[in-house]
Write an enzyme that holds these catalytic residues in place. Sequence first.
Site, PDB file in Angstrom:
ATOM      1  N   GLY A   1       0.752   2.521  14.717  1.00 53.18           N
ATOM      2  CA  GLY A   1       0.680   3.691  13.961  1.00 53.18           C
ATOM      3  C   GLY A   1       1.154   3.780  12.461  1.00 53.18           C
ATOM      4  CB  CYS A   2       3.422   5.084  10.318  1.00 54.46           C
ATOM      5  SG  CYS A   2       3.811   5.186   8.458  1.00 54.46           S
ATOM      6  CG  PHE A   3       0.582   0.904   6.753  1.00 53.92           C
ATOM      7  CD1 PHE A   3       1.207   1.753   6.129  1.00 53.92           C
ATOM      8  CD2 PHE A   3      -0.818   0.669   6.339  1.00 53.92           C
ATOM      9  CE1 PHE A   3       0.784   2.678   4.711  1.00 53.92           C
ATOM     10  CE2 PHE A   3      -1.405   1.339   5.314  1.00 53.92           C
ATOM     11  CZ  PHE A   3      -0.707   2.357   4.580  1.00 53.92           C
TER      12      PHE A   3
END
Length: 170
Positions: A11-13
């Site tokens: 997902g979002c880093f």
Amino acid sequence: MKEDQVVLGGGCFWCTEAVYLRVPGVLKVESGYAGGMTKNPTYKEICTGKSGYAEVIRITYDSQIVSLQRILEIFWLAHDPTTLNRQGNDTGTQYRSVLYFKNETEKKAMEDSKSEAQKKWKDLIVTEISPLPEFYIAEDYHQNYFALNPGNPYCHYVIVPKVEKLEKIL
């Protein structure tokens, strides 16, 4: 010290970076992009969901302190590997769950870890396991985002709960 690296996306880093920076033995975490079709992608291109890139992190770790197996165990807990191209409200192929291997030993470790993790999930794990493509480091403002932007609402509502959950097992 025995340095090694692994590239993964959950997902979002910003979320995965914040989690892994707290793991003993992790020396450095870099947010970036992998798996796309063009050279030197930008965040703007990634956000379209049409670039083929995933938001990923490159973890540099001391394998005498933390094993790849432990990094993978944390991976399965740090996000939902059963949602295709989505983590919470973040949707698109850029948020896919992915593990990149650089050799057959890593590939086997990742596949074995996925099989073990599947026992703990009711739904099918959809995490991609692929050969390591070119890694492109993300723009400077994405690096160490959580620590540098504690007042950001996304950090408060999305990242803090993940970090708190994982800190209990570290």
